[in-house]
Design a protein around this motif. Structure first.
Motif, short mmCIF file in Angstrom:
data_model
loop_
_atom_site.label_atom_id
_atom_site.label_comp_id
_atom_site.label_asym_id
_atom_site.label_seq_id
_atom_site.Cartn_x
_atom_site.Cartn_y
_atom_site.Cartn_z
N PRO A 1 0.86 -1.18 0.00
CA PRO A 1 0.00 0.00 0.00
C PRO A 1 0.89 1.23 0.00
CG PRO A 1 0.25 -0.76 2.24
CD PRO A 1 1.09 -1.68 1.36
N ARG B 1 -11.17 3.50 -8.40
CA ARG B 1 -10.33 4.62 -7.96
C ARG B 1 -9.64 5.19 -9.19
NH1 ARG B 1 -5.35 3.62 -3.88
NH2 ARG B 1 -4.42 2.68 -5.72
N SER C 1 -14.69 -0.90 -3.11
CA SER C 1 -13.27 -0.90 -2.76
C SER C 1 -13.18 -0.37 -1.33
CB SER C 1 -12.52 0.00 -3.74
OG SER C 1 -11.15 -0.13 -3.55
N GLY D 1 -11.11 0.87 0.56
CA GLY D 1 -10.38 2.11 0.80
C GLY D 1 -11.25 3.34 0.65
P1 AMP Z 1 -3.29 1.83 -1.27
O1 AMP Z 1 -2.34 0.75 -1.62
O2 AMP Z 1 -3.02 2.53 0.00
O3 AMP Z 1 -3.41 2.78 -2.42
O4 AMP Z 1 -4.68 1.11 -1.12
C1 AMP Z 1 -5.09 0.12 -2.04
C2 AMP Z 1 -6.44 0.41 -2.58
O5 AMP Z 1 -6.87 -0.68 -3.41
C3 AMP Z 1 -7.47 0.58 -1.48
O6 AMP Z 1 -8.36 1.63 -1.81
C4 AMP Z 1 -8.17 -0.76 -1.48
O7 AMP Z 1 -9.48 -0.67 -0.97
C5 AMP Z 1 -8.12 -1.16 -2.94
N1 AMP Z 1 -8.18 -2.62 -3.10
C6 AMP Z 1 -7.20 -3.50 -2.78
N2 AMP Z 1 -7.63 -4.76 -2.98
C7 AMP Z 1 -8.90 -4.68 -3.41
C8 AMP Z 1 -9.90 -5.64 -3.76
N3 AMP Z 1 -9.64 -6.96 -3.71
N4 AMP Z 1 -11.11 -5.19 -4.16
C9 AMP Z 1 -11.37 -3.87 -4.21
N5 AMP Z 1 -10.46 -2.90 -3.88
C10 AMP Z 1 -9.26 -3.31 -3.49
#
Ligand code: AMP
Ligand code: MG
Length: 343
Positions: free
Chosen positions: A142, A195, A229, A231
Motif C-alpha cells: 500500500p 479509484r 473498494s 479504501g
Molecule cells: P493503497 O495501496 O493505500 O493505495 O490502497 C489500495 C487500494 O486498493 C485501497 O483503496 C483498497 O481498498 C483497494 N483494493 C485493494 N484490494 C482490493 C480488492 N480486492 N477489491 C477492491 N479494492 C481493493
C-alpha cells in the motif's frame, strides 16, 4: 511494534539487493513506484503482510495491492484471468493500473482482508521491478504513509512517516505520476472504475469499448453502504489543516479567498494565479495541467502542515483525464467540503 534505525538505501544494485534481502526475510521496505512510494512486504507471507497494517496503522479490512514484475507473475495469483484483463494488461502494463481478480489459494487472507478477490498491478518503475525480481516474490504494497495522511511521493516523505517503524527505504527520487494507481474491477463486460489514477477513464474505454465509474469516486459513501473498494470509506490523504475545495473561475476564486484575507487562511492555488491573491499561498501546477497537479498534490498537502496552515482554500481542479484522480484525492483531503463561488 519493534523499533528500527531506518536506513535510506541508494537506488543502485547494492540498494536493490539489500531491499530484496530484507523482503525475503519477512521485513518491510519503502520502495519507489511511478505512482507513490509503497510499503512493501512479501505478498505470500501473511506474517510479513500483517506488519504492514501495524506500521501504517491501517484498518484491517482494507486490502492491499500485489505488485508483479512480469506478466508471468499473474497466473499464480488469480483464480481466473478474464479476456478484458488480458486486453487491459497488454495496453497499460507495466503502468499505473490495478485490476481486481478472483484470488488464488496462494493469496494470504492478510492481503485480501477477507475478500475473495485480489488486486494486482505491474508497475513500470525500474527500481520497483528490479526489487520484485531480486526478491523473487510478488510484493504487497500500500502507499507508504501513516494511514490517513497524504501519500508519499519522495523518500523523504516516507522517512517522515515511517522512520523507526521499518528497517529501510529505497530512494528512487520523485514519483513521476504522483497519485496512486487507477483501480478497476474487470469481472464484468466493461471495466468499472473504483479509484481514478494515471490510466484515465478514456484510456480504459479506448481498449474496452466502455467504462463505468463507481459513484463513490466523486461522492461521499452513504452511511452504512458497502464499499466496492474498502479504501473508499476511509478518511484519506488528509493533512492536519482544514482543507476546503473552492470551485469557480480564477477571478471568482481570488475574490473569495481575498474576502477572507483578515483571517489566518492559506490558499492552495494554480501556478500563475497567485498574483491575484492577498493571502499566503502554495501552488500545485497550472490550472490546465492535470498531470503536473497529480505530480505535486501530495507534496503540497504535506507542505501545508509544515507551514502550520489552519484553514486552506484549495482551488478545485478540472475533473477531466488525470484531473479526475486529483479531484478524487482533494475531495477526500477536504472531507467532501466544496464551495461553489461562480455567480
Ligand atoms: P493503497 O495501496 O493505500 O493505495 O490502497 C489500495 C487500494 O486498493 C485501497 O483503496 C483498497 O481498498 C483497494 N483494493 C485493494 N484490494 C482490493 C480488492 N480486492 N477489491 C477492491 N479494492 C481493493
Ligand atoms: Mg493509501
Amino acid at each position: 511494534m519493534r523499533e528500527y534505525k531506518t536506513r535510506l538505501l541508494t537506488g543502485d544494485s547494492l540498494g536493490i539487493q539489500e531491499a530484496a534481502a530484507l523482503l525475503r526475510a519477512g521485513e518491510l521496505v519503502g520502495i519507489p513506484t511511478e505512482t507513490v512510494y509503497g510499503l512493501a512486504a512479501n505478498a505470500l507471507d501473511g506474517g510479513a503482510v500483517g506488519r504492514i497494517f501495524t506500521a501504517k496503522g491501517r484498518p484491517q479490512d482494507n486490502p492491499l495491492i500485489v505488485h508483479i514484475a512480469d506478466i508471468e507473475g499473474l497466473p499464480p495469483l488469480a483464480a481466473e484471468i478474464p479476456e478484458l484483463a488480458k486486453k487491459l494488461a497488454k495496453a497499460y502494463w507495466p503502468g499505473p493500473l490495478t485490476m481486481i481478480f478472483r484470488k488464488s489459494a496462494l493469496i494470504p487472507d492478510e492481503v485480501s482482508a477477507g475478500l475473495s478477490t485480489v488486486a494486482v498491478r505491474m508497475p513500470y518503475h525500474p527500481l520497483a521491478r528490479a526489487v520484485i525480481r531480486a526478491a523473487g516474490v510478488p510484493l504487497a504494497a500500500p502507499s507508504a504513509n501513516l494511514s490517513g495522511s497524504p501519500s508519499p511521493t519522495t523518500a523523504a516523505h516516507v522517512m517522515a512517516d515511517m522512520a523507526g517503524r521499518i528497517p529501510a527505504v529505497l530512494d528512487g527520487g520523485e514519483c513521476a505520476v504522483g497519485v496512486e494507481s487507477t483501480v478497476v474491477d474487470i469481472t464484468g463486460p466493461t471495466p468499472c472504475l473504483l479509484r481514478p489514477g494515471g490510466v484515465t477513464p478514456a484510456m480504459l474505454a479506448a481498449v474496452a469499448g466502455g467504462v463505468s465509474v463507481n459513484p463513490a469516486v466523486v461522492n461521499r459513501l452513504p452511511d452504512g453502504a458497502v464499499a466496492a473498494s474498502p479504501g473508499m470509506k476511509y478518511k484519506h490523504y488528509a493533512p492536519k489543516a482544514h482543507v476546503v475545495l473552492v470551485r469557480g473561475t480564477p477571478a471568482a476564486y481570488a475574490a473569495f479567498v481575498n474576502s477572507h484575507r483578515t483571517e489566518p487562511v492559506t490558499a492552495m492555488c494554480f501556478d500563475g494565479e497567485e498574483g491575484a491573491l492577498r493571502v499566503p499561498y502554495i501552488t500545485y501546477g497550472r490550472r490546465e495541467d492535470s498531470a503536473e497537479q497529480a505530480h505535486r498534490v501530495f507534496d503540497a498537502l504535506r507542505r501545508l502542515d509544515e507551514i502550520g496552515a489552519g484553514t486552506v482554500y484549495c482551488a478545485c481542479p478540472p475533473e477531466e483525464g488525470v484531473g479526475l484522480a486529483v479531484y478524487n484525492r482533494l475531495l477526500r483531503a477536504a472531507a467532501f467540503e466544496v464551495i461553489d463561488v461562480d455567480g
